[in-house]
Design a protein around this motif. Structure first.
Motif, mmCIF file in Angstrom:
data_model
loop_
_atom_site.group_PDB
_atom_site.id
_atom_site.type_symbol
_atom_site.label_atom_id
_atom_site.label_comp_id
_atom_site.label_asym_id
_atom_site.label_seq_id
_atom_site.Cartn_x
_atom_site.Cartn_y
_atom_site.Cartn_z
ATOM 1 N N ALA A 295 -24.329 -16.705 -20.410
ATOM 2 C CA ALA A 295 -24.309 -17.968 -19.665
ATOM 3 C C ALA A 295 -23.394 -18.982 -20.336
ATOM 4 C CB ALA A 295 -25.730 -18.522 -19.555
ATOM 5 N N ALA A 296 -23.405 -18.996 -21.664
ATOM 6 C CA ALA A 296 -22.546 -19.934 -22.398
ATOM 7 C C ALA A 296 -21.072 -19.609 -22.179
ATOM 8 C CB ALA A 296 -22.888 -19.895 -23.882
ATOM 9 N N LEU A 297 -20.714 -18.329 -22.199
ATOM 10 C CA LEU A 297 -19.327 -17.935 -21.962
ATOM 11 C C LEU A 297 -18.882 -18.322 -20.559
ATOM 12 C CD1 LEU A 297 -19.234 -14.407 -23.665
ATOM 13 C CD2 LEU A 297 -18.090 -16.500 -24.451
ATOM 14 N N ASN A 298 -19.718 -18.033 -19.577
ATOM 15 C CA ASN A 298 -19.384 -18.415 -18.202
ATOM 16 C C ASN A 298 -19.267 -19.928 -18.058
ATOM 17 O OD1 ASN A 298 -19.033 -16.074 -16.614
ATOM 18 N ND2 ASN A 298 -21.229 -15.668 -16.697
ATOM 19 N N SER A 299 -20.114 -20.657 -18.767
ATOM 20 C CA SER A 299 -20.081 -22.114 -18.692
ATOM 21 C C SER A 299 -18.786 -22.664 -19.268
ATOM 22 C CB SER A 299 -21.279 -22.705 -19.444
ATOM 23 O OG SER A 299 -22.487 -22.284 -18.853
ATOM 24 N N LEU A 300 -18.333 -22.098 -20.382
ATOM 25 C CA LEU A 300 -17.079 -22.545 -20.983
ATOM 26 C C LEU A 300 -15.902 -22.288 -20.046
ATOM 27 C CD1 LEU A 300 -17.601 -21.412 -24.683
ATOM 28 C CD2 LEU A 300 -17.353 -23.762 -23.851
ATOM 29 N N PHE A 301 -15.916 -21.131 -19.395
ATOM 30 C CA PHE A 301 -14.857 -20.835 -18.438
ATOM 31 C C PHE A 301 -14.913 -21.810 -17.264
ATOM 32 C CE2 PHE A 301 -13.328 -18.398 -14.677
ATOM 33 C CZ PHE A 301 -12.007 -18.290 -15.065
ATOM 34 N N ALA A 302 -16.120 -22.083 -16.776
ATOM 35 C CA ALA A 302 -16.275 -23.010 -15.654
ATOM 36 C C ALA A 302 -15.857 -24.421 -16.042
ATOM 37 C CB ALA A 302 -17.722 -22.996 -15.164
ATOM 38 N N ILE A 303 -16.203 -24.838 -17.275
ATOM 39 C CA ILE A 303 -15.792 -26.157 -17.753
ATOM 40 C C ILE A 303 -14.271 -26.239 -17.821
ATOM 41 C CG2 ILE A 303 -15.773 -27.674 -19.776
ATOM 42 C CD1 ILE A 303 -18.660 -26.717 -20.316
ATOM 43 N N GLY A 304 -13.657 -25.182 -18.336
ATOM 44 C CA GLY A 304 -12.200 -25.139 -18.387
ATOM 45 C C GLY A 304 -11.575 -25.233 -17.005
#
Length: 497
Positions: A295-304
């Protein structure tokens, strides 16, 4: 549905209280609620991909079946998108948005209680129908709410706040997936909770959002012209306004614009990588990352992606003041090109091991910052200026129809490539503790569906250097002639604005 008013008095005034935009502390209530709807829309889209692993276990489904679920939603959404353009010609867009929101809310709840794969597929199709009504109406609403020269920032902001919903939906579903709530699996409860919130937002949009057409002098003139035609139809035997005739005229107007044709052509290819990205969560978990890490990895991508979309729109707005005919195209080509090296680094260079979480995190953040510009810096702002104002919803609807129908093939294509070419076998792979073999096969399938489309997309943007300026000038000229004709006819009929 709440129909646009057709019975006006002979004299219309732009100072009518009904035509004043409502605000709270200086912020438009309509834009606040529209952005909230965008948040919920993105959250809803990200729910199922975030729990692919749990759905795979619950329904004994492999990547091909999971890809089909995404395909059926995207295909129905694409095929139904022109309906949004047709409805927007006759009804208030807040009504159209609320209707679509309720539709997707009901289908989201039904997905959460489905017991068989075919039930899941049916309700995902209904979900796509609701999104088909909402997304083009959202985009045209934003186009009408911002002035020329700031469309990129407006669409970037919409994407930014929408990404908040995408991040929230993905995190919510991924974290809740491994738990139980009220005696049901967490992933099912997440769908029911999202459906409830969506219903509330749909109601608020219906009650409190004002369509820009009610407060824009240009649209008021268009409505007066509609009234004039209707009144003459009753007195002189002329044809009364027809929804289908108006829709056909709008469709023809949109389809013959070359800028639209080129953007749709590149979008058909350029959307493939974005549809493939829905498998990222499953890929992370096959590598061995737990729910929170994934979830954290997906969140970082989404934030980017969210930040990059806003940044791309802002940069393109500024550069277009200096290079009005080419800046948006250059920004879009840069963004599409950056998808090639970052896909290679993410899927082939970084070792597929839980020890490299920070390498994945940095790559995904930078990737999101650079590959997410196209819609906000070029596609949506250019659509806003190459057709008359009244056809904006139609052009966004047809863009979704053409791009989405082909892009929907990407998800099942990833599954087929992964299973038949790279040897992914859902029956022999344990999803509980990760699978290096499965992760490698899925990464190769993703790579195939990302690098090549990104490269083709860069090339397909090139003709816009030649045609965009001409189409923009043609649209300005057509709008000027329409306003002049409306003014003259209104004067002849004794109508005032």
């Amino acid at each position: 549905m709440r129909q646009r008013p057709r019975h006006f008095s002979p004299s219309l005034s732009t100072h009518s209280p009904k035509m004043k935009a409502r605000t709270i502390f200086g912020f438009s209530v309509s834009l606040i609620l529209i952005n909230l709807a965008s948040i919920l829309e993105k959250a809803d889209e990200n729910l199922l991909p975030a729990v692919y692993k749990e759905v795979s276990e619950a329904f004994n489904a492999g990547p091909t079946e999971l890809g089909f679920l995404t395909f059926i939603m995207n295909f129905v959404q694409s095929a139904s998108s022109p309906l949004a353009g047709i409805l927007a010609l006759r009804y208030d867009r807040p009504t159209v948005l609320a209707t679509g929101t309720v539709c997707w809310a009901i289908s989201t709840a039904a997905v959460g209680v489905s017991r068989h794969l075919h039930q899941l597929a049916f309700w995902r199709a209904i979900n796509g129908f609701g999104l088909a009504i909402v997304i083009p109406a959202l985009q045209s609403f934003i186009a009408d709410s911002y002035k020329d020269g700031s469309h990129g920032t407006g669409f970037g902001l919409l994407s930014l706040v929408g990404a908040i919903g995408g991040i929230g939906g993905g995190i919510l579903a991924t974290i809740m997936a491994g738990q139980e709530f009220c005696g049901m699996p967490g992933w099912r409860f997440a769908f029911l909770m999202m459906a409830s919130v969506s219903l509330v937002i749909g109601l608020l949009v219906y009650l409190f959002v004002d369509d820009p057409r009610k407060i824009s002098p240009t649209y008021i003139e268009a409505d007066v012209e509609s009234v004039r035609s209707y009144q003459l139809g009753g007195k002189a035997g002329l044809a009364r306004p027809s929804l289908w005739r108006d829709s056909l005229t709008a469709m023809k107007s949109v389809m013959k614009v070359q800028t639209f044709q080129i953007i749709v052509l590149q979008g058909i290819i350029g959307s493939l990588p974005w549809t493939s990205i829905v498998f990222f969560t499953m890929w992370f978990e096959l590598i061995g990352f737990d729910h929170k890490s994934s979830a954290a990895l997906n969140s970082l991508f989404a934030i980017g992606c969210a930040t990059g979309s806003f940044m791309g729109g802002f940069i393109a707005d500024r550069l277009s003041r200096i290079y009005p005919d080419s800046a948006r195209v250059m920004c879009a080509q840069f963004s599409a090109f950056m998808g090639i090296p970052f896909s290679l680094i993410l899927l082939t260079v970084i070792p597929q091991s839980v020890d490299y979480w920070f390498a994945y995190a940095a790559t995904l953040l930078l990737m999101g910052l650079t590959i997410s510009w196209c819609a906000s810096c070029a596609n949506n702002p250019m659509f806003a200026v190459v057709v008359p104002l009244k056809h904006r919803t139609m052009i966004y609807a047809f863009d979704r129809a053409f791009e989405g129908s082909f892009a929907s093939l990407a998800a099942p294509a990833v599954g087929i490539v992964t299973e038949r070419i790279y040897g992914y076998d859902s029956k022999s792979i344990s999803l509980a503790n990760g699978s290096p073999q499965g992760a490698l096969a899925l990464s190769r399938g993703l790579l195939t569906m990302m690098v090549i489309p990104f490269g083709v997309c860069v090339l397909f943007y090139s003709p816009l250097y030649l045609v965009f300026k001409r189409d923009r000038e043609n649209a300005k000229m057509a709008s000027s002639k329409e306003q002049e004709l409306t003014y003259n006819l209104n004067g002849g009929l004794g109508l005032s604005i």
